[in-house]
Design an enzyme around this catalytic site. Structure first.
Site, PDB file in Angstrom:
ATOM      1  NE  ARG A   1      -3.595  -2.221   2.759  1.00 55.23           N
ATOM      2  CZ  ARG A   1      -3.323  -3.365   3.385  1.00 55.23           C
ATOM      3  NH1 ARG A   1      -2.124  -3.549   3.931  1.00 55.23           N
ATOM      4  NH2 ARG A   1      -4.226  -4.312   3.458  1.00 55.23           N
TER       5      ARG A   1
ATOM      6  CE  LYS B   1      -7.263  -0.133   5.264  1.00 51.90           C
ATOM      7  NZ  LYS B   1      -7.838  -0.146   3.890  1.00 51.90           N
TER       8      LYS B   1
ATOM      9  CG  HIS C   1      -5.237   1.364  -3.503  1.00 52.30           C
ATOM     10  ND1 HIS C   1      -4.388   0.990  -2.481  1.00 52.30           N
ATOM     11  CD2 HIS C   1      -6.245   0.447  -3.489  1.00 52.30           C
ATOM     12  CE1 HIS C   1      -4.849  -0.086  -1.882  1.00 52.30           C
ATOM     13  NE2 HIS C   1      -5.983  -0.442  -2.475  1.00 52.30           N
TER      14      HIS C   1
ATOM     15  NE  ARG D   1      -3.557  -3.826  -1.078  1.00 55.96           N
ATOM     16  CZ  ARG D   1      -2.887  -4.668  -0.303  1.00 55.96           C
ATOM     17  NH1 ARG D   1      -1.562  -4.678  -0.345  1.00 55.96           N
ATOM     18  NH2 ARG D   1      -3.498  -5.494   0.520  1.00 55.96           N
TER      19      ARG D   1
ATOM     20  CG  HIS E   1      -5.956  -9.286   1.690  1.00 57.80           C
ATOM     21  ND1 HIS E   1      -6.515  -9.363   0.441  1.00 57.80           N
ATOM     22  CD2 HIS E   1      -5.856  -7.965   1.950  1.00 57.80           C
ATOM     23  CE1 HIS E   1      -6.725  -8.148  -0.032  1.00 57.80           C
ATOM     24  NE2 HIS E   1      -6.330  -7.288   0.864  1.00 57.80           N
TER      25      HIS E   1
ATOM     26  CE1 TYR F   1      -6.970  -4.829  -4.584  1.00 59.33           C
ATOM     27  CE2 TYR F   1      -7.607  -6.428  -2.922  1.00 59.33           C
ATOM     28  CZ  TYR F   1      -7.291  -5.140  -3.272  1.00 59.33           C
ATOM     29  OH  TYR F   1      -7.317  -4.148  -2.336  1.00 59.33           O
TER      30      TYR F   1
END
Length: 266
Positions: free
Chosen positions: A148, A173, A227, A230, A252, A261
Protein backbone atom coordinates in the site's frame (compact mmCIF):
# COMPACT_ATOMS: atom_id res chain seq x y z
CA UNK A 1 -15.07 11.92 20.42
CA UNK A 2 -12.12 13.72 22.00
CA UNK A 3 -11.29 10.89 24.37
CA UNK A 4 -11.41 8.34 21.56
CA UNK A 5 -9.12 10.56 19.45
CA UNK A 6 -6.65 10.96 22.32
CA UNK A 7 -6.43 7.19 22.77
CA UNK A 8 -5.89 6.42 19.08
CA UNK A 9 -2.66 4.65 18.25
CA UNK A 10 -0.90 7.21 16.02
CA UNK A 11 1.10 4.45 14.31
CA UNK A 12 -1.95 2.46 13.28
CA UNK A 13 -3.02 2.64 9.67
CA UNK A 14 -5.89 5.07 9.15
CA UNK A 15 -5.34 6.96 12.43
CA UNK A 16 -4.78 10.27 10.65
CA UNK A 17 -8.05 9.95 8.71
CA UNK A 18 -9.91 8.97 11.88
CA UNK A 19 -8.65 12.05 13.75
CA UNK A 20 -9.79 14.30 10.89
CA UNK A 21 -13.25 12.71 10.86
CA UNK A 22 -13.55 12.84 14.66
CA UNK A 23 -12.80 16.57 14.57
CA UNK A 24 -15.43 17.01 11.86
CA UNK A 25 -18.00 15.08 13.92
CA UNK A 26 -17.54 17.61 16.74
CA UNK A 27 -19.12 20.25 14.51
CA UNK A 28 -22.25 18.16 13.93
CA UNK A 29 -25.36 18.95 16.03
CA UNK A 30 -25.31 15.33 17.25
CA UNK A 31 -22.12 16.09 19.17
CA UNK A 32 -24.03 18.54 21.38
CA UNK A 33 -26.50 15.87 22.52
CA UNK A 34 -26.18 13.84 25.70
CA UNK A 35 -25.03 10.29 24.98
CA UNK A 36 -27.86 8.73 26.95
CA UNK A 37 -30.44 10.66 24.90
CA UNK A 38 -29.21 9.35 21.53
CA UNK A 39 -31.07 6.52 19.83
CA UNK A 40 -31.07 4.65 16.51
CA UNK A 41 -33.41 7.20 14.92
CA UNK A 42 -30.88 9.99 15.53
CA UNK A 43 -28.14 8.15 13.68
CA UNK A 44 -30.46 7.03 10.91
CA UNK A 45 -31.43 10.68 10.37
CA UNK A 46 -27.75 11.67 10.42
CA UNK A 47 -26.99 8.96 7.84
CA UNK A 48 -29.75 10.17 5.52
CA UNK A 49 -28.64 13.79 5.86
CA UNK A 50 -25.06 12.83 4.97
CA UNK A 51 -26.21 10.94 1.90
CA UNK A 52 -28.29 13.93 0.76
CA UNK A 53 -25.31 16.26 1.27
CA UNK A 54 -23.13 14.03 -0.86
CA UNK A 55 -25.82 13.81 -3.54
CA UNK A 56 -26.08 17.60 -3.72
CA UNK A 57 -22.33 17.66 -4.42
CA UNK A 58 -22.88 15.21 -7.27
CA UNK A 59 -20.77 12.54 -5.61
CA UNK A 60 -23.46 9.88 -5.52
CA UNK A 61 -21.12 7.17 -6.84
CA UNK A 62 -18.87 7.41 -3.77
CA UNK A 63 -21.30 8.71 -1.15
CA UNK A 64 -22.49 5.35 0.26
CA UNK A 65 -18.94 4.12 0.81
CA UNK A 66 -17.93 7.42 2.41
CA UNK A 67 -20.91 7.42 4.76
CA UNK A 68 -20.34 3.74 5.59
CA UNK A 69 -16.74 4.49 6.65
CA UNK A 70 -17.94 7.35 8.83
CA UNK A 71 -20.60 5.13 10.37
CA UNK A 72 -18.03 2.44 11.12
CA UNK A 73 -15.93 5.02 12.96
CA UNK A 74 -18.91 6.35 14.95
CA UNK A 75 -19.93 2.81 15.87
CA UNK A 76 -16.39 2.14 17.15
CA UNK A 77 -16.50 5.30 19.27
CA UNK A 78 -19.84 4.33 20.81
CA UNK A 79 -18.81 0.71 21.31
CA UNK A 80 -15.68 1.83 23.15
CA UNK A 81 -17.83 4.12 25.30
CA UNK A 82 -20.07 1.13 26.08
CA UNK A 83 -17.54 -1.65 26.65
CA UNK A 84 -14.50 0.11 28.06
CA UNK A 85 -15.68 3.37 29.60
CA UNK A 86 -19.11 2.11 30.76
CA UNK A 87 -20.79 5.33 29.61
CA UNK A 88 -23.56 3.50 27.73
CA UNK A 89 -25.68 0.44 28.36
CA UNK A 90 -26.28 -0.23 24.66
CA UNK A 91 -24.78 1.02 21.40
CA UNK A 92 -27.42 3.24 19.73
CA UNK A 93 -26.03 2.36 16.30
CA UNK A 94 -26.63 -1.37 16.73
CA UNK A 95 -30.01 -1.19 14.99
CA UNK A 96 -29.07 1.30 12.25
CA UNK A 97 -28.81 0.01 8.67
CA UNK A 98 -25.66 0.77 6.71
CA UNK A 99 -25.91 2.26 3.19
CA UNK A 100 -25.15 -0.14 0.37
CA UNK A 101 -21.64 0.48 -0.91
CA UNK A 102 -20.51 -0.05 -4.50
CA UNK A 103 -18.26 -3.01 -5.27
CA UNK A 104 -14.59 -2.52 -4.54
CA UNK A 105 -12.46 -1.06 -7.30
CA UNK A 106 -9.89 -3.41 -8.84
CA UNK A 107 -8.64 -1.83 -12.05
CA UNK A 108 -5.89 -3.42 -14.12
CA UNK A 109 -3.03 -1.26 -15.45
CA UNK A 110 -1.99 -1.97 -19.04
CA UNK A 111 1.65 -1.96 -20.22
CA UNK A 112 0.91 1.19 -22.25
CA UNK A 113 -0.49 2.97 -19.20
CA UNK A 114 2.46 1.89 -17.08
CA UNK A 115 4.90 3.20 -19.70
CA UNK A 116 3.11 6.55 -20.01
CA UNK A 117 2.91 7.03 -16.25
CA UNK A 118 6.55 6.14 -15.59
CA UNK A 119 7.60 8.54 -18.36
CA UNK A 120 5.47 11.34 -16.87
CA UNK A 121 6.99 10.66 -13.44
CA UNK A 122 10.51 10.76 -14.87
CA UNK A 123 11.45 7.17 -14.12
CA UNK A 124 11.46 5.56 -17.55
CA UNK A 125 15.11 5.19 -16.53
CA UNK A 126 15.31 4.70 -12.77
CA UNK A 127 16.29 7.95 -11.05
CA UNK A 128 15.67 9.52 -7.64
CA UNK A 129 16.87 13.10 -8.07
CA UNK A 130 13.48 14.77 -7.52
CA UNK A 131 10.42 14.21 -5.36
CA UNK A 132 8.37 13.43 -8.48
CA UNK A 133 10.86 10.73 -9.45
CA UNK A 134 10.64 9.25 -5.95
CA UNK A 135 6.84 9.11 -6.40
CA UNK A 136 7.49 7.26 -9.66
CA UNK A 137 9.78 4.80 -7.89
CA UNK A 138 7.12 4.28 -5.21
CA UNK A 139 4.59 3.51 -7.96
CA UNK A 140 6.95 1.00 -9.57
CA UNK A 141 7.64 -0.61 -6.18
CA UNK A 142 3.90 -0.93 -5.59
CA UNK A 143 3.58 -2.74 -8.93
CA UNK A 144 6.30 -5.18 -7.86
CA UNK A 145 5.24 -5.84 -4.27
CA UNK A 146 1.51 -4.95 -3.90
CA UNK A 147 2.41 -2.78 -0.90
CA UNK A 148 0.00 0.00 0.00
CA UNK A 149 1.04 3.62 -0.46
CA UNK A 150 1.18 4.20 3.30
CA UNK A 151 3.37 1.12 3.79
CA UNK A 152 5.78 2.30 1.11
CA UNK A 153 6.02 5.84 2.49
CA UNK A 154 6.58 4.54 6.04
CA UNK A 155 9.40 2.24 4.92
CA UNK A 156 12.73 2.95 6.65
CA UNK A 157 16.18 1.67 5.71
CA UNK A 158 16.70 -0.46 8.85
CA UNK A 159 13.71 -2.53 7.69
CA UNK A 160 15.01 -2.95 4.13
CA UNK A 161 17.06 -6.13 3.60
CA UNK A 162 18.27 -6.01 0.03
CA UNK A 163 20.77 -8.86 0.37
CA UNK A 164 17.99 -11.18 1.56
CA UNK A 165 15.44 -9.62 -0.82
CA UNK A 166 12.67 -8.61 1.56
CA UNK A 167 11.41 -5.64 3.56
CA UNK A 168 9.90 -5.81 7.02
CA UNK A 169 6.72 -3.85 7.78
CA UNK A 170 6.49 -3.57 11.59
CA UNK A 171 2.92 -2.29 11.50
CA UNK A 172 0.39 -2.38 8.68
CA UNK A 173 -3.21 -1.29 8.08
CA UNK A 174 -4.70 -4.20 10.02
CA UNK A 175 -2.16 -3.86 12.84
CA UNK A 176 -0.07 -6.88 11.90
CA UNK A 177 3.62 -6.98 11.03
CA UNK A 178 4.66 -8.75 7.84
CA UNK A 179 7.62 -9.40 5.57
CA UNK A 180 7.29 -8.60 1.89
CA UNK A 181 9.55 -10.42 -0.61
CA UNK A 182 11.35 -8.32 -3.20
CA UNK A 183 11.78 -9.26 -6.84
CA UNK A 184 15.04 -8.41 -8.58
CA UNK A 185 13.27 -5.41 -10.11
CA UNK A 186 12.10 -4.26 -6.67
CA UNK A 187 15.67 -4.49 -5.35
CA UNK A 188 16.85 -2.45 -8.33
CA UNK A 189 14.22 0.22 -7.59
CA UNK A 190 15.25 0.48 -3.93
CA UNK A 191 18.96 0.62 -4.79
CA UNK A 192 18.18 3.75 -6.83
CA UNK A 193 17.23 5.65 -3.66
CA UNK A 194 19.88 7.32 -1.46
CA UNK A 195 20.69 5.44 1.73
CA UNK A 196 19.87 7.07 5.06
CA UNK A 197 18.25 6.52 8.44
CA UNK A 198 14.84 8.07 7.84
CA UNK A 199 12.01 7.18 5.46
CA UNK A 200 13.28 5.55 2.28
CA UNK A 201 11.21 7.71 -0.09
CA UNK A 202 11.31 10.97 1.93
CA UNK A 203 7.69 11.75 1.06
CA UNK A 204 4.55 12.33 3.08
CA UNK A 205 1.09 11.26 1.93
CA UNK A 206 0.00 14.75 0.86
CA UNK A 207 3.10 15.34 -1.28
CA UNK A 208 2.86 11.89 -2.83
CA UNK A 209 -0.78 12.45 -3.74
CA UNK A 210 -0.23 15.94 -5.20
CA UNK A 211 2.81 14.95 -7.26
CA UNK A 212 1.12 11.77 -8.48
CA UNK A 213 -1.96 13.64 -9.67
CA UNK A 214 0.10 16.35 -11.36
CA UNK A 215 2.14 13.82 -13.35
CA UNK A 216 -0.80 11.50 -14.07
CA UNK A 217 -2.93 14.34 -15.42
CA UNK A 218 -0.30 14.98 -18.10
CA UNK A 219 -1.17 11.57 -19.55
CA UNK A 220 -4.44 10.35 -21.11
CA UNK A 221 -4.96 8.04 -18.10
CA UNK A 222 -6.60 10.34 -15.57
CA UNK A 223 -8.84 7.62 -14.17
CA UNK A 224 -5.91 5.65 -12.73
CA UNK A 225 -5.41 5.86 -8.97
CA UNK A 226 -2.09 5.19 -7.24
CA UNK A 227 -3.79 2.38 -5.32
CA UNK A 228 -4.58 0.63 -8.63
CA UNK A 229 -0.94 -0.45 -8.61
CA UNK A 230 -1.77 -2.73 -5.67
CA UNK A 231 -4.59 -4.42 -7.59
CA UNK A 232 -2.35 -4.89 -10.62
CA UNK A 233 0.47 -6.26 -8.48
CA UNK A 234 -1.85 -8.73 -6.76
CA UNK A 235 -2.95 -9.97 -10.17
CA UNK A 236 0.65 -10.43 -11.28
CA UNK A 237 1.68 -12.14 -8.05
CA UNK A 238 -1.31 -14.49 -8.29
CA UNK A 239 0.45 -16.08 -11.27
CA UNK A 240 3.52 -16.86 -9.16
CA UNK A 241 2.26 -17.63 -5.64
CA UNK A 242 -0.33 -19.98 -4.21
CA UNK A 243 -3.32 -18.42 -2.50
CA UNK A 244 -1.99 -18.68 1.08
CA UNK A 245 1.40 -17.28 0.11
CA UNK A 246 -0.31 -14.42 -1.74
CA UNK A 247 -2.56 -13.60 1.23
CA UNK A 248 0.47 -13.52 3.53
CA UNK A 249 2.51 -11.32 1.19
CA UNK A 250 -0.20 -8.69 0.70
CA UNK A 251 -1.46 -8.75 4.29
CA UNK A 252 -4.99 -10.13 3.87
CA UNK A 253 -6.42 -12.11 6.76
CA UNK A 254 -9.54 -13.03 4.79
CA UNK A 255 -8.86 -15.14 1.69
CA UNK A 256 -12.18 -13.97 0.20
CA UNK A 257 -10.69 -10.48 -0.09
CA UNK A 258 -8.47 -11.79 -2.88
CA UNK A 259 -11.53 -12.28 -5.07
CA UNK A 260 -11.90 -8.50 -5.22
CA UNK A 261 -8.58 -8.32 -7.06
CA UNK A 262 -8.54 -11.57 -9.01
CA UNK A 263 -10.80 -10.98 -12.01
CA UNK A 264 -9.77 -13.30 -14.78
CA UNK A 265 -11.54 -13.03 -18.10
CA UNK A 266 -13.41 -16.04 -19.47
Amino acid sequence: LRRYASELDAERGGARWERIRLAAFERDPLALRRLAALGPDDFAAWRDARLRTQAQRRQTTVAPATVAREMNLLRSVLETARKEWRWLRTNPMADVSWPKSPKGRARRITPEEEADLTAALGVATLRADTATQRVGLAFLLALETAMRSGEILALTWPNVHLADQYVHLPRTKNGDARDVPLSKRAVEILRTLPLGFGPVFQLDAAARDALWRKARDKTPHRDIHFHDARAEAIWRLSKKLDVLELARVIGHRDINSLLIYYRASA
